[in-house]
Scaffold this motif. Structure first.
Motif, PDB file in Angstrom:
ATOM      1  N   SER A   6       0.672  -1.330   0.168  1.00  0.00           N
ATOM      2  CA  SER A   6       0.060   0.052   0.003  1.00  0.00           C
ATOM      3  C   SER A   6       0.941   1.329   0.020  1.00  0.00           C
ATOM      4  N   ALA A   7       0.164   2.305  -0.255  1.00  0.00           N
ATOM      5  CA  ALA A   7       1.070   3.524  -0.310  1.00  0.00           C
ATOM      6  C   ALA A   7      -0.249   4.746   0.187  1.00  0.00           C
ATOM      7  N   THR A   8       0.189   5.697   1.104  1.00  0.00           N
ATOM      8  CA  THR A   8      -0.476   6.639   1.589  1.00  0.00           C
ATOM      9  C   THR A   8      -0.036   7.752   1.638  1.00  0.00           C
TER      10      THR A   8
ATOM     11  N   HIS B  92      -3.978  -3.071  -3.219  1.00  0.00           N
ATOM     12  CA  HIS B  92      -4.107  -4.190  -3.922  1.00  0.00           C
ATOM     13  C   HIS B  92      -3.276  -4.428  -5.073  1.00  0.00           C
ATOM     14  N   PRO B  93      -2.054  -4.386  -5.058  1.00  0.00           N
ATOM     15  CA  PRO B  93      -1.262  -4.490  -6.345  1.00  0.00           C
ATOM     16  C   PRO B  93      -1.331  -5.758  -6.909  1.00  0.00           C
ATOM     17  N   GLN B  94      -1.166  -5.722  -7.937  1.00  0.00           N
ATOM     18  CA  GLN B  94      -1.102  -6.812  -9.048  1.00  0.00           C
ATOM     19  C   GLN B  94      -0.346  -6.596 -10.187  1.00  0.00           C
ATOM     20  N   ALA B  95      -0.209  -7.584 -10.874  1.00  0.00           N
ATOM     21  CA  ALA B  95       1.025  -7.454 -12.213  1.00  0.00           C
ATOM     22  C   ALA B  95       0.364  -6.907 -13.202  1.00  0.00           C
ATOM     23  N   TRP B  96       1.155  -5.841 -13.778  1.00  0.00           N
ATOM     24  CA  TRP B  96       0.603  -5.020 -14.733  1.00  0.00           C
ATOM     25  C   TRP B  96       0.833  -5.767 -16.018  1.00  0.00           C
ATOM     26  N   PRO B  97      -0.313  -6.174 -16.786  1.00  0.00           N
ATOM     27  CA  PRO B  97      -0.065  -7.035 -17.973  1.00  0.00           C
ATOM     28  C   PRO B  97       0.756  -6.413 -19.317  1.00  0.00           C
TER      29      PRO B  97
ATOM     30  N   PHE C 165      -0.756  -0.712  -8.528  1.00  0.00           N
ATOM     31  CA  PHE C 165      -1.932  -0.451  -7.555  1.00  0.00           C
ATOM     32  C   PHE C 165      -2.967  -0.616  -8.160  1.00  0.00           C
ATOM     33  N   THR C 166      -4.119  -1.360  -8.019  1.00  0.00           N
ATOM     34  CA  THR C 166      -5.442  -1.454  -8.460  1.00  0.00           C
ATOM     35  C   THR C 166      -6.647  -0.695  -7.810  1.00  0.00           C
ATOM     36  N   THR C 167      -6.263  -0.210  -6.623  1.00  0.00           N
ATOM     37  CA  THR C 167      -7.462   0.235  -5.712  1.00  0.00           C
ATOM     38  C   THR C 167      -6.957   1.729  -5.263  1.00  0.00           C
ATOM     39  N   ILE C 168      -7.879   2.468  -5.107  1.00  0.00           N
ATOM     40  CA  ILE C 168      -7.788   4.000  -4.744  1.00  0.00           C
ATOM     41  C   ILE C 168      -8.736   4.229  -3.625  1.00  0.00           C
ATOM     42  N   ARG C 169      -8.272   4.708  -2.577  1.00  0.00           N
ATOM     43  CA  ARG C 169      -9.357   5.138  -1.395  1.00  0.00           C
ATOM     44  C   ARG C 169      -9.263   6.687  -1.085  1.00  0.00           C
ATOM     45  N   LEU C 170     -10.309   7.169  -1.226  1.00  0.00           N
ATOM     46  CA  LEU C 170     -10.079   8.707  -0.935  1.00  0.00           C
ATOM     47  C   LEU C 170     -11.079   8.858   0.505  1.00  0.00           C
TER      48      LEU C 170
END
Length: 170
Positions: free
Chosen positions: A100-102, A132-137, A145-150
């Motif tokens: 994650s990153a904040t 939610h990091p995932q491989a970048w195709p 990262f595939t999710t961002i929360r505000l």
């Protein structure tokens, strides 16, 4: 000039005006953003270099922007890629790790009143969390990262809730 059947100037429909306004806005935003995004090499200087960094081998995960460019710890990030009417600015990253990153910053949202081209950008303080990091195709050597929360620390733009999570599709 368009002329109606009665010989008077024809009025543009609201839809035509809205479409023209949106296209002008997109063109202006694209012109403003493209030079900065195309200058993402390791040798960039000035504003382009301060707004986004190219991936560093020490950074295990990236965030992908609207132009499919990998970034780490960007100072700005466009949330509304289609029209640029929602952008995170002044991002200050507290952490950037493998899971994650904040950051804290400001969400600049166009109120689109009376329509987006004539609207005002309003500032909303926000805490941003990437996860939610995932491989970048497109780049198997990188994870994105595939999710961002505000989490809005004061008020949120109407009708957005104070705590909202989006999928990152780029």
């Amino acid at each position: 000039m368009n002329v109606s059947a009665g010989g008077r100037p024809a009025r543009a429909s609201r839809r035509t005006v809205r479409t023209a306004s949106l296209l002008c806005t997109v063109a202006a935003l694209t012109a403003a953003v493209l030079p900065a995004s195309s200058a993402s090499s390791a040798h960039t200087t000035g504003a382009a270099a301060s707004s986004a960094r190219t991936p560093d081998p020490q950074d295990p995960v990236v965030i992908v922007d609207c132009f499919s460019q990998a970034q780490t710890r960007p100072a700005e990030y466009i949330l509304a890629c289609g029209d640029g009417n929602n952008r995170l600015v002044d991002l200050r990253w507290d952490s950037w790790g493998p899971g994650s990153a904040t950051a804290t910053g400001t969400d600049m949202v166009n109120d689109c009143r009376p329509y987006c081209a004539a609207g005002r950008f309003r500032a909303y303080p926000v805490t941003v969390t990437l996860s939610h990091p995932q491989a970048w195709p497109e780049h198997p050597d990188l994870r994105r990262f595939t999710t961002i929360r505000l989490l809005y620390t004061d008020t949120a733009p109407d009708p957005v809730p104070k705590d909202v999570t989006y999928k990152l599709v780029y």
